[in-house]
Design an enzyme around this catalytic site. Structure first.
Site, PDB file in Angstrom:
ATOM      1  N   ASP A 314       0.814  -1.218   0.000  1.00  0.00           N
ATOM      2  CA  ASP A 314       0.000   0.000   0.000  1.00  0.00           C
ATOM      3  C   ASP A 314       0.846   1.266   0.000  1.00  0.00           C
ATOM      4  O   ASP A 314       2.010   1.265   0.392  1.00  0.00           O
ATOM      5  CB  ASP A 314      -0.919   0.022   1.225  1.00  0.00           C
ATOM      6  CG  ASP A 314      -0.132  -0.133   2.518  1.00  0.00           C
ATOM      7  OD1 ASP A 314       0.844  -0.927   2.524  1.00  0.00           O
ATOM      8  OD2 ASP A 314      -0.462   0.545   3.503  1.00  0.00           O
ATOM      9  N   GLU A 315       0.253   2.314  -0.487  1.00  0.00           N
ATOM     10  CA  GLU A 315       0.725   3.686  -0.293  1.00  0.00           C
ATOM     11  C   GLU A 315       2.178   3.920  -0.748  1.00  0.00           C
ATOM     12  O   GLU A 315       2.988   4.466  -0.011  1.00  0.00           O
ATOM     13  CB  GLU A 315       0.594   4.093   1.183  1.00  0.00           C
ATOM     14  CG  GLU A 315      -0.849   4.070   1.665  1.00  0.00           C
ATOM     15  CD  GLU A 315      -0.981   4.528   3.115  1.00  0.00           C
ATOM     16  OE1 GLU A 315      -1.972   5.200   3.425  1.00  0.00           O
ATOM     17  OE2 GLU A 315      -0.086   4.199   3.928  1.00  0.00           O
TER      18      GLU A 315
END
Lengths: 670, 670
Positions: A314-315
């Site tokens: 993620d991210e």
């Protein structure tokens, strides 16, 4: 004269002081099928347990869990060792369970209670653990002492993956805290500990092949491999899987402290102390990165026996890659149009490594950008719609987005969220494996963890276990929640004890009594608004303030809100009025007691504003209530309305939980 | 109307609800010498500790203890690892400490605090542990945050033997409970854990040479030898000795379950479940008894490294010996006139065994009946006079009689008792080694242990540590006690948390708020009056009743007593009157709230009588107070006096802690 203090007792009787203790235990999650019998089974000091079926150390452990929980709940000394035959409760399994639970175990159980005895039957100790959780919740004190009502329960989970994500990177959680969390998960039938072991702020597990990971990336706060194995055993005894997460290629700053060569910028790197999304990421363009990961994944997949291995994903903001000429050249050479495409390539390669080590990969939403085989599972930090897309592509998924317990939403909000996406073709429903409550730890410490997790995680557990039709009654859920909280405390949760102790610390020389009115009227800011109000908070910022102490959801505010609604439709009713006035009086007068102390310590000083605003807000509520009751115009309506507006910003990262109800009062007042 | 509930806030502000949280930390034991400096040392998140002097694992452990305690008390994240130079606090030792503490260690330390930094210097880590306890107690929250006032302290103990007897036989205490107790002992500078490991009701340590001792004599509740070693290490890290007690020849029923041949009656024996003094005893006339003891003492003296080995010796009634023709014949043949003489012979022989294994024996008063060499220490369960006699005979002694914490005496009573006997020749004073607080566990469980031990054990600790002249001010001791209780909670004591949780269990469906007025007006029966009221109580009797939950000393009753005395001399003073009326109102009204619930559970049912009596007692107090205030005759004096008389027997093994003060009110009323 004697009437002067009746109100004091009334105050206590009204639950202002100890609301959470008011009820007995209650069932959560609700069982799939329950038929009441006649009579009850007494649970006194003669209670015994017997085991039947193939020998299984996990079954022995389940019996110990039962005895420990029953002893704690009833305060009786119970024989710890199982007896042979003629026991109060017999636990019967068809077969021995495996060393650790698999992803799709049979968790069904049948619990039969008659006045003469009880039995739990299940395929393995895993179902027994679920039945034990139900049995312990059913124990209640009655005129004849502790007893379980006669009942027949056939129960099994709606979803097979009912997890709790514990982030131990941002703030480390000691082994004892992890084990306590496993005890509490067992008590509400959660079955997956998602152990978020590595992130920018810490790499928390010993690596023998790359020791600088934990040596330089953890401030000394990491789990040895022996400790990891012990936690896995502890979890297995409770029928709980342990899925490790090594988030990559972003969220890896702590890795880079010891191994800066893994990044596409040279470093040096230090452990990240701030919260947020950061630039450092593993370099997806070098073979050496994958050689490193192959060895590390090999080590960790050997350490963690679960069939799934979480690779995060993620991210990633791509900044480091954009800033690296070498990476840019690589992207150009391979026709990768943006950093998302580059990450997709990385994910594809890492998934292959995980598969080569015999595991299924699981990752956050972004993992779907890669070229993923069908066995890869998607965990959504976005929404159920992500899961629908994944399912349409043939991937199983689990939902987390609505279950972030650290964001301080009320239990009812979590309860309203269902993992099953709208408009999913029925034949794909079995791809929705379940969900996970999440405890991201930017603002969680070992001290206040339980305050944030319990009892609200039980609500998520019910959502994931009980038949969907049984999880629609939010008011009913709340009626059970206090009793569930009490049982969780007996099972080891420190949410009550820690809350009181931390409140005493905040109160300091003022004393808890002076702080209680304010503490019960407020809640922590929701969502990410704490970060917005205090963007300077870092890993070392103490979590010892009022905001860190109070529950996400004020029981007093919820009761007050119900009382206000009743009063608005019964403004002439004396008791309806009193139920609104009683707490408002306490809140209106609290500042007079607290204000003289607010200069005493910094922990109190930041409460000067909130305390004063609360008094004005409560005064507005009192004036409005009086107006409603008498039918005469509200005294100082302008001032009251201003107090309501001012209260929208409480300060000290708090919000007034009673604000909406007071606003309704003021609005309704003539 | 708005005045109606001011009283509710006033009630809380008056400390009715949370008295124990009202104060900050305070020193206990008081240091021998303390000179205040100028300014203060801030204790914030940058706090660090450095070590100086020879390397010593115990010193590392002391630093960890400090950081853990400071973190808990302040809620700040502190760096765990010692730094080199430039630290906030430097711990300096002259030499490394031994693996375990010896009986006469140098425990002196010097603590210097300036605004620029602090230092603790001592001969070894043992004195450092004492200094750390002082430093942590000095930390207080002020306007600038947590800080320690500048000060120079030179401190050393008055007595070298400052113990806590923990009876784990009558109710077993798990390792975690023992370790928590050691943490708390360290916090108040106690230095001997007297581990009462064997008695009629349980033999609690693994024996490899006679395994039936723990296998048949413990219900499975025993310490493995590995656990014993771990506890000894844990204690040594805190500068605490571990002295094991194997009580003999009486108090040995649990031994005889596995080895009935040790007794002079054939058996079979079962673990004793009752409380009291019983007939079974080891047979002192057979060589086989001493051969057994020689091997067992050999095993246990190897396991326990302390220089002392406690052989008990108390409460032998001689009945088995009188009933045995063989024993009688032996006594006749050896010219032993009574069973006391026979026991003396036994003691003499066992002492020789202990000496042969390189240890000094210690025993209860009766040990002096034997032919004892001068190195044998006498522990008195009788009185200080026993110690005077022992000293005159050349024996060192320690006092326990006035320090039985399980008998529920008030702290002030323990504080008034000094180990130094009256009329002891000055040159024998050094034979008085100190004393031991005792936690006999007939009515203690792991759950309520802390409620019975803390904070009152701190008062005994001060009596044994601080210069005698500094331990004469009982009112001053009480002023510090709340703060000490708070610090002990941060160091791990569960006395507050367990008290509240257990109260919730007793309250059950009634809710804690309904039970609080009664709970705060009562105390457990003192001395052995609980046994007298409930002679049928056995080992398995639950310790989950109100009597098991409430503190030995009601803080509210003590405050009420002071308020009554002030009011009696100022009967017209409005505030003096209010301070008496406020709590009396709560107590007078409590039954109206509780009574509707008393049929709900057995735990509540037994409180129906006490609750009703309390209401009448409080009514009498209110009437008397009103008469005193107005100068008019007391309304229904006869009824009031009857309520006082009736309240002398509260029931439910409770007594009304407020009774003496109410009686004074009634007596003083016109």
């Amino acid at each position: 004269m004697f009437g002067l203090l009746v109100s004091g007792v009334a105050l206590m009787a009204a639950g202002i002081v100890f609301p959470a203790y008011a009820q007995q235990g209650a069932l959560m999650p609700l069982p799939a099928s329950m038929v009441a019998g006649t009579g009850q089974l007494v649970v006194d000091g003669s209670f015994t347990v017997a085991l039947a079926g193939p020998a299984d150390p996990h079954l022995d452990a389940a019996a110990r869990t039962l005895i420990r929980q029953l002893s704690a709940k009833t305060g009786q000394f119970l024989a710890g060792a199982p007896v042979t035959g003629g026991a109060t409760l017999t636990l019967t399994v068809t077969r021995a369970s495996a060393t650790v639970p698999a992803p799709n175990e049979d968790e069904a159980y049948t619990l039969t209670v008659t006045p003469g005895g009880a039995s739990i039957t299940a395929a393995t100790s895993i179902g027994i653990n679920r039945g034990i959780a139900t049995f312990v919740q059913l124990v209640a004190a009655g005129p004849q002492g502790y007893a379980v009502p006669a009942v027949t329960i056939h129960d099994q989970p709606r979803f097979p993956w009912r997890g709790l994500l514990l982030d131990v990177s941002r703030h480390f959680m000691p082994v004892a805290t992890v084990e306590r969390t496993l005890d509490l998960m067992q008590a509400v039938k959660l079955n997956v500990l998602h152990w978020h072991l590595a992130d920018n702020q810490g790499f928390r597990v010993e690596s023998k092949v790359y020791p600088k990971l934990h040596q330089l990336g953890s401030d000394g706060n990491f789990y040895t491999q022996d400790q990891v194995r012990a936690v896995i055993r502890y979890a297995a005894d409770r029928g709980i899987r342990v899925v490790p997460e090594f988030d990559m290629p972003g969220h890896t700053t702590a890795w880079l402290v010891g191994y800066p060569e893994l990044a596409s910028q040279p470093g040096p790197y230090t452990i990240e102390r701030h919260w947020g999304v950061f630039d450092p990421a593993l370099d997806p363009t070098r073979d050496s990165t994958y050689q490193f990961l192959d060895r590390l994944v090999g080590e960790m997949t050997a350490l963690f026996p679960d069939a799934y291995f979480h690779i995060g994903g993620d991210e990633v903001n791509g900044e480091q890659w954009k800033a690296s000429p070498a990476v840019q050249a690589y992207m150009k050479a391979h026709g990768l149009k943006d950093t998302a495409a580059l990450q997709a390539l990385f994910t594809t390669k890492v998934q292959a490594i995980v598969a080569r080590h015999g595991k299924h990969a699981i990752g956050w939403d972004e993992i779907m950008d890669g070229d993923m085989p069908k066995d890869v599972v998607v965990q959504s930090w976005r929404d159920a719609e992500s899961l629908r897309k994944a399912a349409l592509a043939g991937h199983a998924g689990i939902l987390s987005a609505p279950y972030y317990l650290d964001l301080n939403w009320p239990a009812g909000r979590h309860y309203a969220a269902d993992p099953m996406p709208e408009n999913l073709p029925a034949d794909l429903a079995n791809l929705i494996l379940g969900g996970e409550a999440c405890a991201w730890s930017e603002r969680l410490s070992p001290e206040n963890l339980d305050i944030r997790l319990w009892p609200r995680a039980a609500v998520v557990a019910e959502k994931l276990w009980s038949p969907r039709a049984m999880t629609a009654d939010t008011a009913g859920m709340y009626r059970r929640l206090d009793g569930v909280a009490r049982d969780l405390a007996w099972a080891g949760s420190r949410h009550e004890a820690a809350g009181l102790a931390m409140l005493a610390r905040v109160a300091g020389p003022a004393g808890v009594d002076a702080l209680l009115p304010l503490a019960q009227a407020v809640e922590p800011l929701k969502d990410y608004r704490r970060s917005a109000q205090r963007p300077d908070a870092v890993q070392g910022t103490p979590l010892n303030r009022l905001v860190d102490t109070v529950p996400a959801e004020s029981a007093q505010a919820r009761a007050f809100s119900l009382a206000v609604d009743h009063f608005r439709t019964n403004p002439r009713d004396v008791e309806a009025r009193a139920a609104v006035l009683r707490p408002l009086m306490v809140w209106a007068q609290g500042d007079a007691v607290l204000a003289p102390h607010v200069g005493a310590t910094p922990l109190l000083a930041e409460l000067a504003g909130p305390s004063a605003k609360l008094a004005r807000l409560a005064d507005a509520g009192l004036a409005a209530a009086e107006a409603l009751h008498t039918g005469k115009p509200m005294v100082d309506r302008a001032g009251g309305e201003k107090a309501v507006v001012d209260a929208a910003d409480a300060g000290a990262e708090l919000e007034f939980a009673i604000l909406p109800a007071v606003a309704r009062l003021v609005k309704a007042a003539p």
